[in-house]
Design a protein around this motif. Structure first.
Motif, short mmCIF file in Angstrom:
data_model
loop_
_atom_site.label_atom_id
_atom_site.label_comp_id
_atom_site.label_asym_id
_atom_site.label_seq_id
_atom_site.Cartn_x
_atom_site.Cartn_y
_atom_site.Cartn_z
N GLY B 247 0.77 -1.23 0.00
CA GLY B 247 0.00 0.00 0.00
C GLY B 247 0.80 1.29 0.00
N ARG B 248 2.12 1.17 0.05
CA ARG B 248 2.95 2.38 0.11
C ARG B 248 4.06 2.36 -0.93
NH1 ARG B 248 3.36 5.57 4.61
NH2 ARG B 248 1.69 5.23 6.12
N ARG B 249 4.55 3.58 -1.23
CA ARG B 249 5.73 3.67 -2.08
C ARG B 249 6.94 3.26 -1.24
NH1 ARG B 249 5.76 9.76 -3.31
NH2 ARG B 249 4.75 9.70 -1.29
N VAL B 250 7.75 2.34 -1.73
CA VAL B 250 8.99 2.03 -1.02
C VAL B 250 10.19 2.59 -1.78
CG1 VAL B 250 8.10 0.00 0.18
CG2 VAL B 250 9.19 -0.27 -2.04
N GLU B 251 10.02 2.82 -3.09
CA GLU B 251 11.12 3.39 -3.85
C GLU B 251 10.56 4.13 -5.05
OE1 GLU B 251 14.37 0.77 -4.46
OE2 GLU B 251 15.59 2.27 -5.48
N GLU B 252 11.26 5.19 -5.43
CA GLU B 252 10.85 5.97 -6.59
C GLU B 252 12.09 6.54 -7.24
OE1 GLU B 252 7.80 8.76 -5.79
OE2 GLU B 252 8.11 9.85 -7.65
N ALA B 253 12.21 6.35 -8.57
CA ALA B 253 13.44 6.79 -9.23
C ALA B 253 13.23 6.89 -10.72
CB ALA B 253 14.57 5.81 -8.94
N GLY B 254 14.16 7.57 -11.39
CA GLY B 254 14.23 7.53 -12.83
C GLY B 254 14.59 6.12 -13.27
N ILE B 255 14.21 5.78 -14.49
CA ILE B 255 14.30 4.38 -14.93
C ILE B 255 15.73 3.81 -14.84
CG2 ILE B 255 14.31 5.13 -17.37
CD1 ILE B 255 12.87 1.84 -16.13
N THR B 256 16.71 4.56 -15.32
CA THR B 256 18.06 3.98 -15.32
C THR B 256 18.62 3.90 -13.90
OG1 THR B 256 18.87 6.16 -15.96
CG2 THR B 256 18.75 4.51 -17.69
N ASP B 257 18.32 4.93 -13.08
CA ASP B 257 18.77 4.87 -11.68
C ASP B 257 18.23 3.63 -10.97
OD1 ASP B 257 20.10 7.20 -12.03
OD2 ASP B 257 18.60 8.47 -11.05
N LEU B 258 16.95 3.35 -11.23
CA LEU B 258 16.34 2.22 -10.53
C LEU B 258 17.01 0.90 -10.92
CD1 LEU B 258 13.78 1.64 -8.59
CD2 LEU B 258 12.93 0.48 -10.62
N PHE B 259 17.27 0.73 -12.21
CA PHE B 259 17.87 -0.54 -12.64
C PHE B 259 19.37 -0.60 -12.38
CE2 PHE B 259 14.67 -3.27 -14.53
CZ PHE B 259 13.58 -2.41 -14.57
N ASP B 260 20.04 0.57 -12.41
CA ASP B 260 21.47 0.59 -12.12
C ASP B 260 21.75 0.34 -10.65
OD1 ASP B 260 22.02 1.10 -14.71
OD2 ASP B 260 22.52 3.23 -14.45
N GLU B 261 20.94 1.00 -9.82
CA GLU B 261 21.23 0.92 -8.39
C GLU B 261 19.94 0.93 -7.58
OE1 GLU B 261 23.90 3.05 -4.93
OE2 GLU B 261 23.23 4.23 -6.62
N PRO B 262 19.23 -0.20 -7.56
CA PRO B 262 18.04 -0.25 -6.72
C PRO B 262 18.44 -0.09 -5.27
CG PRO B 262 18.59 -2.44 -7.55
CD PRO B 262 19.51 -1.48 -8.24
N LEU B 263 17.71 0.74 -4.52
CA LEU B 263 18.12 1.04 -3.15
C LEU B 263 17.35 0.20 -2.12
CD1 LEU B 263 18.43 4.95 -3.23
CD2 LEU B 263 20.27 3.25 -3.31
N HIS B 264 16.07 0.03 -2.33
CA HIS B 264 15.28 -0.65 -1.31
C HIS B 264 15.51 -2.17 -1.38
CE1 HIS B 264 11.89 -1.83 1.19
NE2 HIS B 264 11.81 -0.57 1.57
N PRO B 265 15.64 -2.81 -0.21
CA PRO B 265 15.87 -4.26 -0.22
C PRO B 265 14.76 -5.03 -0.95
CG PRO B 265 15.98 -3.38 2.03
CD PRO B 265 15.65 -2.23 1.14
N TYR B 266 13.53 -4.50 -0.94
CA TYR B 266 12.46 -5.18 -1.66
C TYR B 266 12.70 -5.11 -3.16
CZ TYR B 266 7.83 -6.19 -3.56
OH TYR B 266 6.80 -6.72 -4.29
N THR B 267 13.07 -3.93 -3.66
CA THR B 267 13.36 -3.79 -5.09
C THR B 267 14.52 -4.70 -5.47
OG1 THR B 267 12.79 -1.47 -4.76
CG2 THR B 267 13.64 -2.09 -6.91
#
Lengths: 329, 339
Positions: B247-267
């Motif tokens: 029910g909540r946002r755990v991570e939010e990022a630009g597309i390349t940032d998210l795939f290059d360096e996912p930050l949240h352990p769930y991601t």
């Protein structure tokens, strides 16, 4: 373990030749048969012990029907199935029961494939009862041991299927298939209904079970990523036929059949820097009721010519060991 | 907090386009008999014209509820009790039912997962599109029909004139999805919400529909909110991504940032769980356990019970969504220890 695509070990555990499943199309007041859906139309493959053969294709290609036919859940129209050296199909009574013990199936939907009115212990005990294996106490023990084995808690044995999550339900389905200690399990889209995090749990479980128990899998799936992950060899099906069969690495590194190429090329990548630029163009996809003449893929194939229309290519071995059904490759 | 949602580089520049849609601090609650619980909390984002925002998560994370809320299509028992949804200058939550109907299919449209259930089975696809055109644009029946056929041509429906006179069941899955996209686009909306638009399709048809949606968006400059469970669809389509959990946002990022360096352990867990070529045959990193029930969420971080990094603090105190890198937000106490 296996050196080429088709004739793996000297004596394959399961050998399928020319498997056909046709469903009649009936029409009119008298339900006269006016045609047939050739759902599976001459499929041949071998599976060795402790091996995983992936069977991949899109909806309607006949991959699930192949699995159902092997387990006797739909009747064969034609073909020969040999299991551990003995021809299957002619036996009745005890021989048939013995064969069924050794080949089990796990279904896609862990919601509809478990009886909602049975407790887990009853679901898992049923195969032992049907095959008259063990005493009551032994069966009880076997159920608990298997629940442990697949990652369920024995204290959940009294629960009903609806009290479990999708992933846990699929564990019950796998436990049920394993109760009789089979040599082969047909896995029909076993992770397709699951979320990706749970899907990974189930794939890991299947691989662990294979390592420990030496069970072979016919792994049926539409998901190329899953098939690539779990298979030793892969067969690609299109409209009832295998069009390419090869070792996993060979197929995914260099698909040879134009349909295998299309499948791999249509799979989204996980790299946002290397996006496909998918074409928006519409493509008419034929179905098993109206198969094109000759090569069934020719209507979608960039290489198709007159010969493909006139003559169906046979699945034949190539220099690198793969099997391929294409006039041009 | 809503600044989180603007596309990279756009924040702060004078020429940043006004978002086509902006959601701020939205909460959705469901009432079931005597109990009620929150299914989406503190949801904020904005989508600019021409931008694609993906919301990704597993079943029950609230992504579909979020999508339905934007069109005020929440099922009975569910309601938005906090926040605002602005479509251009209009606050959708302030409008009466009639005014919402004027917007739906007109300025904001939806593409559903299953066209066979979303389309009316007893109307031809042409008539359904013509009905929408007539409702929002007026004009003669003949003009509406012509617009419907044109809309079907726009989605490259083969033989559009003949297909317009067919019923949904007479079309293949791919054609039905094209018809639904034509229906969504027929009034040139500024925002399209697509909820798992390719999940029910075979992979070769999915590729065509993704290609089609990209084409149409390039031409029309529509803002696209794409809801999906599939990270590979995200990788192919998104400009920005929101990862949702419970029910909540755990991570939010630009597309390349998210795939290059996912930050949240769930991601990170999700990415490790996808079976993929490079790691074929290697063991997948599974995320132990299952998603918690929304009516029974743990006190602190909802992911803590499944998280390899969880500390006692995580179980008590919920981490806020914070900017850890420029434009890259995550809700986790342990990110700087994660390495």
């Amino acid at each position: 373990m296996l050196d080429d695509a088709m004739a793996p070990p000297p004596a394959p555990l399961l050998s399928v030749r020319g498997l056909k499943v046709h469903f009649p199309i009936r029409q009119g007041v008298f339900q006269r048969q006016v045609g047939a859906v050739r759902a599976v139309d001459g499929v041949s493959f071998d599976i060795g012990r402790a091996e995983t053969l992936g069977l991949v294709g899109e909806s309607g290609c006949g991959k699930s029907t192949t699995g159902l036919a092997l387990t006797g859940l739909v009747p064969l129209t034609d073909g020969e199935v040999t299991f551990d050296g003995a021809r299957v199909g002619s036996e009745t009574g005890r021989d048939l029961a013995r064969f069924r013990q050794r080949m089990q199936i796990v279904f896609q939907d862990p919601f509809s494939s478990l009886n909602p009115r049975q407790r887990v212990r009853d679901i898992l005990r049923a195969p032992l009862e049907i095959h008259r294996i063990g005493t009551t106490a032994e069966r009880r023990e076997a159920v608990f041991a298997m629940m442990n084995r697949v990652g369920l808690r024995p204290d959940q044995a009294e629960n009903y299927p609806h009290q479990f999550s999708g992933g846990q339900r699929q564990r019950i389905g796998i436990a049920r298939a394993l109760m009789l200690n089979p040599d082969v399990i047909i896995c029909d889209e076993p992770v397709s209904a699951l979320d990706v995090s749970v899907q990974a749990q189930i794939l890991n479980l299947l691989e662990d079970l294979q390592d420990e128990l030496g069970v072979a899998f016919l792994f049926i799936s539409h998901d190329l990523g899953v098939v690539e992950h779990i298979s030793n060899r892969v067969a690609v099906m299109y409209l009832g036929k295998i069009v390419e069969m090869a070792r996993r690495e060979a197929l995914f590194a260099a698909p040879a059949h134009p349909y295998s190429e299309l499948l791999l090329g249509s799979t989204p990548s996980l790299d946002p820097r290397r996006r496909h630029r998918f074409s928006a163009g519409f493509e008419d996809v034929p179905s098993a009721t109206a198969k094109p003449s000759g090569c069934a893929f020719r209507t979608r194939c960039p290489l198709a010519d007159e010969r493909c229309r006139a003559e169906e290519p046979a699945l034949s071995p190539r220099a690198d060991g793969r099997l391929l059904a294409c006039h041009h490759r | 907090m809503s600044g989180a949602a603007l596309s990279e580089g756009a924040a702060g520049t004078a020429s940043a386009p006004a978002p086509a849609i902006e959601v701020s601090g939205m909460r959705i609650r469901i009432a079931l008999g005597d109990t009620s619980f929150t299914v989406v909390d503190d949801m904020s984002f904005a989508v600019a014209p021409g931008e694609t925002l993906c919301i990704v998560g597993e079943s029950g994370c609230g992504k579909s509820m979020t999508a339905l809320a934007l069109l005020r299509l929440l099922p009975q028992g569910a309601r938005i009790d906090r926040g605002a949804i602005r479509l251009g200058e209009t606050d959708i939550l302030e409008l009466g039912e009639r005014a919402v109907e004027d917007l739906r299919g007109n300025r904001i449209a939806m593409i559903f997962q299953e066209p066979l259930t979303a389309l009316n089975p007893v109307m031809t696809v042409g008539a359904q599109i013509a009905e929408a055109v007539a409702r929002h644009r007026g004009g003669t029946r003949r003009k509406a029909w012509a617009a419907a056929v044109e809309a079907l041509r726009g989605v490259q429906m083969p033989d559009a004139e003949r297909r317009a006179k067919q019923y949904p069941h007479e079309l293949s899955g791919g054609m039905r999805q094209r018809a639904m996209i034509a229906l969504a686009l027929c009034c040139a909306p500024s925002v399209i919400v697509a909820d798992e638009p390719t999940t029910a399709l075979d992979v070769t048809v999915q590729a065509q529909i993704l290609g089609l949606m990209a084409d149409l968006q390039r031409r029309s400059g529509t803002a696209l909110l794409l809801i999906t469970h599939d990270l590979s669809v995200v990788a192919e389509t998104a400009d920005r991504v929101i990862v949702m959990y419970a029910g909540r946002r755990v991570e939010e990022a630009g597309i390349t940032d998210l795939f290059d360096e996912p930050l949240h352990p769930y991601t990170r867990g999700l990415m490790g769980a996808i079976p993929r070529g490079a790691a074929a045959g290697k063991r997948l990193t599974d995320i132990p356990g299952t998603v918690p029930a929304l009516w029974d969420l743990p006190a602190g971080c909802a992911f803590a019970p499944r998280c390899p990094l969880a500390t006692p603090r995580c179980k008590i105190e919920r981490p806020p969504l914070e900017e850890h890198r420029p434009g890259h937000f995550a809700a986790c106490w342990e990110i700087d220890h994660a390495g």
